[in-house]
Motif scaffolding. Structure first.
Motif: not given
Lengths: 181, 410
Positions: A102-103, A106-108, A110-111, A113, A136
């Protein structure tokens, strides 16, 4: 992993047993080595292995960039101890917030993702899809107030102030009562 | 997760992704929060397709075909919300073994009626001890004690078993019994009998609509009474058949559903009672219960769920579950069944799945459901109450000794 039948699975296992090193040739021409588990978790890749007699050890993957594929490999390295994936039948069954998968995202950006979303849609990987798109993101919106969801999800309201006020006034109203103009 | 702020913009996600995200969020949050975020979120939350898919992805649920065809948003949301509530309430939190109990009756409570009066849940119970008891369920929840919710007794309300209770407004209460009387009471600071109508035969079912009290008799008549008139009886529907076990007027239109012990279920237009609009024959029922758009018919052989508008059979509950309870109440989110000493809760739709079961020390004679509140009447006269507050709060009395000693849960 639900789409492969037991016969397909047997063929797949036989095919995978013959191969020690599986590489994907990505959109940018780079090779990415993947585990057999990634093959098994991708409906597209596992189908490819289960129906073809002679499988090349290097598989062309012209729609996915190597950077994205490496992220997928890293995700599966992180959750290598997890058992076979069973999609949750209830929202309460999804992994908890402290699950490393899940974590992971977390630092990705938008592009990143969106590229991952595209890749897991292309490869048809239910576990990855659920972790990215649901687990997430649900973590951002579940059990949070509207203002907080907007902040965390970087969203702006497009309701008029009058519509917002109407929502507040009818907070407990049945769903069909409130319609934006 | 209150870690670093997210860098995800949900604003830019395509609709199909939003659908998938929403399917992993509790129905209550979709309706209370997510639809208010922006118009895109609103469109997903107001999509019937979304709710059908969300429901049918939920633990093997299969909706009634008529519900899937109708795609009525309001109904779908109610089903999803209550279904999720039930799984969390009874499966996760084991709330069926957590209830408030009181023994104000000394014999079996056969009838319950509930009404919101001045924003409080008021329960009326009638029993074979000839008594009507009035309860303030909100006070009971506040005190965590049903006995402290007791408000009044009408001792000797009838001279025999009480079979029917209904209200027309906050101050007008009507009761009926085996003594053949329909009695009118004024309910306020005290309870005072105002009037009565003598049917000369047991009035075994009772309901009301507009200003009319409708009673079903043991010899197959349906009586329409207006207690504002001197004669009181304004109309009689003679069915020439056995006891009228259930009468159910629909306040939103002019229909009246009547169920009889010989198995005939009929829908009438109250303005024209000469011929039924729809009729259906079932096995001789022991109990008939009404839920949202569904009627349950419980006989010796099976329990059928009928569409309340067409009387077509939506589900043979007994075949689907291999279980024929004594009584079964259909609700939006599931089925509540009573059978000898057991209460069982099942999930909704055409593939009911047992969510919880609890066994009691006395026989369960009656069970009722109102918007999350569940009431059961036990053979020795006690009443058990599972308040809707369990949905938000979980178990209310986790250490309550009585609950532990008298129930077991699966």
């Amino acid at each position: 992993m639900a789409a492969t039948t037991s016969t397909d699975m047997s063929t797949l296992n036989t095919a995978l047993d013959k191969i020690s090193n599986i590489k994907l040739k990505c959109k940018d021409g780079k090779l990415v080595t993947i585990s057999k588990r990634i093959i098994r978790e991708s409906e597209v890749l596992s189908h490819n292995f289960s129906v073809v007699d002679e499988v090349e050890q290097t598989i062309p993957l012209p729609d996915i960039h190597s950077t994205v594929m490496k992220q997928i490999v890293a995700f599966y390295d992180l959750i290598e101890d997890d058992s076979e994936y069973v999609p949750p039948s209830k929202y309460t069954d999804r992994p908890t917030k402290d699950h490393p998968g899940v974590g992971f995202f977390s630092n990705f950006t938008v592009e990143e993702l969106q590229a991952l979303t595209h890749a897991c849609g292309y490869l048809d990987m239910p576990r990855l899809q659920d972790f990215i798109l649901c687990h997430m993101i649900v973590d951002i919106i579940q059990d949070r107030e509207i203002k907080e969801i907007r902040e965390r999800g970087m969203m702006k309201t497009d309701y008029t102030p009058e519509e917002e006020a109407e929502f507040v006034k009818r907070h407990e109203a049945p769903i069909e009562v409130v319609q934006p103009q | 997760m209150d870690a670093a702020p997210s860098t995800i913009s949900l604003q830019r996600l395509p609709p199909e992704v939003l659908y998938q995200i929403f399917s992993h969020v509790p129905a209550r949050q979709v309706t209370q929060n997510l639809r208010k975020i922006n118009r895109r979120f609103h469109n997903v939350a107001h999509s019937s397709d979304f709710w059908v898919n969300k429901l049918e992805a939920y633990d093997g649920i299969r909706l009634f075909p008529r519900m899937r065809r109708a795609r009525d948003l309001s109904s779908l949301v109610r089903v999803a919300t209550e279904l999720e509530d039930n799984f969390e309430r009874f499966d996760e939190n084991d709330c069926l073994t957590d209830y408030l109990s009181s023994t104000q009756h000394i014999a079996t409570p056969d009838v319950f009626h509930m009404r919101m009066i001045q924003n409080r849940r008021i329960l009326f119970s009638g029993a074979r001890d000839h008594k009507v008891v009035i309860w303030d369920l909100d006070a009971a929840v506040e005190a965590r004690n049903l006995t402290l919710g007791h408000r009044a007794d009408i001792n000797g309300a009838h001279t025999s078993w009480i079979w029917g209770i209904t209200t027309l407004d906050d101050h007008s209460l009507f009761t009926s019994g085996w003594d053949g009387l329909i009695k009118s009471w004024t309910y306020g600071g005290s309870v005072v009998m105002r009037d009565s109508y003598n049917a000369n035969i047991g009035v075994v079912s009772l309901d009301s609509v507009d200003e009319t009290v409708i009673g079903g008799t043991f010899n197959g008549r349906v009586l329409f009474c207006d207690f504002r008139t001197p004669e009181k009886l304004t109309e009689t529907l003679t069915l020439h058949m056995s006891a009228v076990l259930a009468v159910k007027p629909d306040p939103s239109n002019y229909s009246l559903t009547v169920g009889s012990a010989n198995g005939k279920i009929q829908i009438y237009d109250r303005r024209k009672l000469t011929e039924p609009l729809i009729a259906r024959r079932t096995n001789s029922p022991k109990r008939i219960a009404f839920g949202p758009n569904t009627i349950s018919i419980t006989s010796e052989k099976h329990v059928l769920m009928l569409d309340s508008k067409t009387l077509k059979c939506d589900l043979n509950f007994s075949s689907a579950t291999d279980y024929t309870p004594f009584f079964c109440i259909p609700t939006d989110g599931g089925y509540y069944c009573a059978d000898d000493f057991d209460i069982k809760v099942y999930s909704a739709g055409t593939r009911p799945k047992m969510i919880a079961q609890s066994t009691f020390s006395s026989r369960i004679n009656n069970i009722a459901y109102w918007n999350g509140d569940i009431i059961a009447g036990l053979g020795e006269g006690s009443i058990q109450f599972w308040p809707r507050e369990q949905i938000e709060q979980g178990r209310l009395n986790p250490g309550m000794e009585d609950n532990v000693s008298t129930t077991s849960s699966t």
